[in-house]
Design a protein around this motif. Structure first.
Motif, PDB file in Angstrom:
ATOM      1  N   TYR A  30     -12.050  52.974  39.070  1.00  0.00           N
ATOM      2  CA  TYR A  30     -11.485  52.446  37.937  1.00  0.00           C
ATOM      3  C   TYR A  30     -11.722  51.188  37.101  1.00  0.00           C
ATOM      4  O   TYR A  30     -12.187  51.157  36.095  1.00  0.00           O
ATOM      5  CB  TYR A  30      -9.780  52.870  37.831  1.00  0.00           C
ATOM      6  N   ILE A  31     -11.803  50.223  37.986  1.00  0.00           N
ATOM      7  CA  ILE A  31     -11.742  48.738  37.586  1.00  0.00           C
ATOM      8  C   ILE A  31     -13.316  48.680  37.325  1.00  0.00           C
ATOM      9  O   ILE A  31     -13.853  47.895  36.542  1.00  0.00           O
ATOM     10  CB  ILE A  31     -11.315  47.827  38.625  1.00  0.00           C
ATOM     11  N   ALA A  32     -14.335  49.385  38.190  1.00  0.00           N
ATOM     12  CA  ALA A  32     -15.781  49.268  37.845  1.00  0.00           C
ATOM     13  C   ALA A  32     -15.997  49.813  36.484  1.00  0.00           C
ATOM     14  O   ALA A  32     -16.877  49.283  35.712  1.00  0.00           O
ATOM     15  CB  ALA A  32     -16.442  49.955  39.014  1.00  0.00           C
ATOM     16  N   LYS A  33     -15.320  51.149  36.077  1.00  0.00           N
ATOM     17  CA  LYS A  33     -15.566  51.526  34.871  1.00  0.00           C
ATOM     18  C   LYS A  33     -15.127  50.950  33.830  1.00  0.00           C
ATOM     19  O   LYS A  33     -15.703  50.366  32.559  1.00  0.00           O
ATOM     20  CB  LYS A  33     -15.012  53.128  34.764  1.00  0.00           C
ATOM     21  N   LEU A  34     -13.816  50.053  34.007  1.00  0.00           N
ATOM     22  CA  LEU A  34     -13.229  49.171  32.995  1.00  0.00           C
ATOM     23  C   LEU A  34     -14.148  48.079  32.834  1.00  0.00           C
ATOM     24  O   LEU A  34     -14.599  47.558  31.635  1.00  0.00           O
ATOM     25  CB  LEU A  34     -11.747  48.680  33.297  1.00  0.00           C
ATOM     26  N   LYS A  35     -14.919  47.355  33.783  1.00  0.00           N
ATOM     27  CA  LYS A  35     -15.895  46.376  33.675  1.00  0.00           C
ATOM     28  C   LYS A  35     -17.045  46.801  32.967  1.00  0.00           C
ATOM     29  O   LYS A  35     -17.372  46.148  31.807  1.00  0.00           O
ATOM     30  CB  LYS A  35     -16.323  45.943  34.939  1.00  0.00           C
ATOM     31  N   GLU A  36     -17.607  47.943  33.052  1.00  0.00           N
ATOM     32  CA  GLU A  36     -18.737  48.675  32.086  1.00  0.00           C
ATOM     33  C   GLU A  36     -18.359  48.794  30.864  1.00  0.00           C
ATOM     34  O   GLU A  36     -19.311  48.164  30.067  1.00  0.00           O
ATOM     35  CB  GLU A  36     -19.177  50.128  32.685  1.00  0.00           C
ATOM     36  N   TRP A  37     -17.156  49.123  30.633  1.00  0.00           N
ATOM     37  CA  TRP A  37     -16.740  49.369  29.113  1.00  0.00           C
ATOM     38  C   TRP A  37     -16.463  48.015  28.434  1.00  0.00           C
ATOM     39  O   TRP A  37     -16.938  47.794  27.437  1.00  0.00           O
ATOM     40  CB  TRP A  37     -15.320  49.971  29.043  1.00  0.00           C
ATOM     41  N   ILE A  38     -15.900  47.261  29.122  1.00  0.00           N
ATOM     42  CA  ILE A  38     -15.666  45.674  28.507  1.00  0.00           C
ATOM     43  C   ILE A  38     -16.890  45.114  28.207  1.00  0.00           C
ATOM     44  O   ILE A  38     -16.975  44.411  27.158  1.00  0.00           O
ATOM     45  CB  ILE A  38     -14.645  44.833  29.477  1.00  0.00           C
ATOM     46  N   ASP A  39     -18.000  45.304  29.075  1.00  0.00           N
ATOM     47  CA  ASP A  39     -19.300  44.596  28.837  1.00  0.00           C
ATOM     48  C   ASP A  39     -19.977  45.214  27.755  1.00  0.00           C
ATOM     49  O   ASP A  39     -20.679  44.189  27.102  1.00  0.00           O
ATOM     50  CB  ASP A  39     -20.090  44.555  30.423  1.00  0.00           C
ATOM     51  N   LEU A  40     -19.495  46.107  27.314  1.00  0.00           N
ATOM     52  CA  LEU A  40     -20.106  46.757  25.747  1.00  0.00           C
ATOM     53  C   LEU A  40     -19.402  46.421  24.775  1.00  0.00           C
ATOM     54  O   LEU A  40     -19.967  46.570  23.602  1.00  0.00           O
ATOM     55  CB  LEU A  40     -20.097  48.482  26.320  1.00  0.00           C
ATOM     56  N   LEU A  41     -18.262  45.749  24.782  1.00  0.00           N
ATOM     57  CA  LEU A  41     -17.634  45.423  23.595  1.00  0.00           C
ATOM     58  C   LEU A  41     -18.332  44.620  22.802  1.00  0.00           C
ATOM     59  O   LEU A  41     -18.722  43.625  23.410  1.00  0.00           O
ATOM     60  CB  LEU A  41     -16.097  44.899  24.020  1.00  0.00           C
TER      61      LEU A  41
END
Length: 89
Positions: A30-41
């Motif tokens: 879940y945290i890895a997916k959160l990181k991916e998402w934040i990096d795209l913001l």
């Protein structure tokens, strides 16, 4: 992940340990997916306070059980500050 958390609290012994391992694995996925998402913001938050004001982050916090808030915030802070933690099994 949330089901794993719930089951972890309802079980003991080997079964509880299995749920705890499953929870930990899924939490970090879940945290890895959160990181991916934040990096795209755009713009990417530069400070933890900025990240905490994002509506989706607020929603995530509302969904998490209270005892997980600190873990989530710590992980979010590492994401924002580009800190890569090592995980051990």
């Amino acid at each position: 992940m949330l089901k794993d958390w719930e089951m972890m609290g309802k079980t003991a012994g080997d079964e509880g340990a299995d749920w705890a391992e499953r929870f930990e694995r899924n939490f970090y996925l879940y945290i890895a997916k959160l990181k991916e998402w934040i990096d795209l913001l755009e713009p990417r938050p530069k400070r933890i306070e900025e990240a905490e004001e994002i509506p989706e982050i607020k929603e995530m916090m509302n969904e998490l059980p209270g005892p997980l808030h600190l873990n989530f915030i710590n992980e979010l802070e590492e994401i924002i500050e580009h800190i890569e933690s090592k995980r051990f099994d």
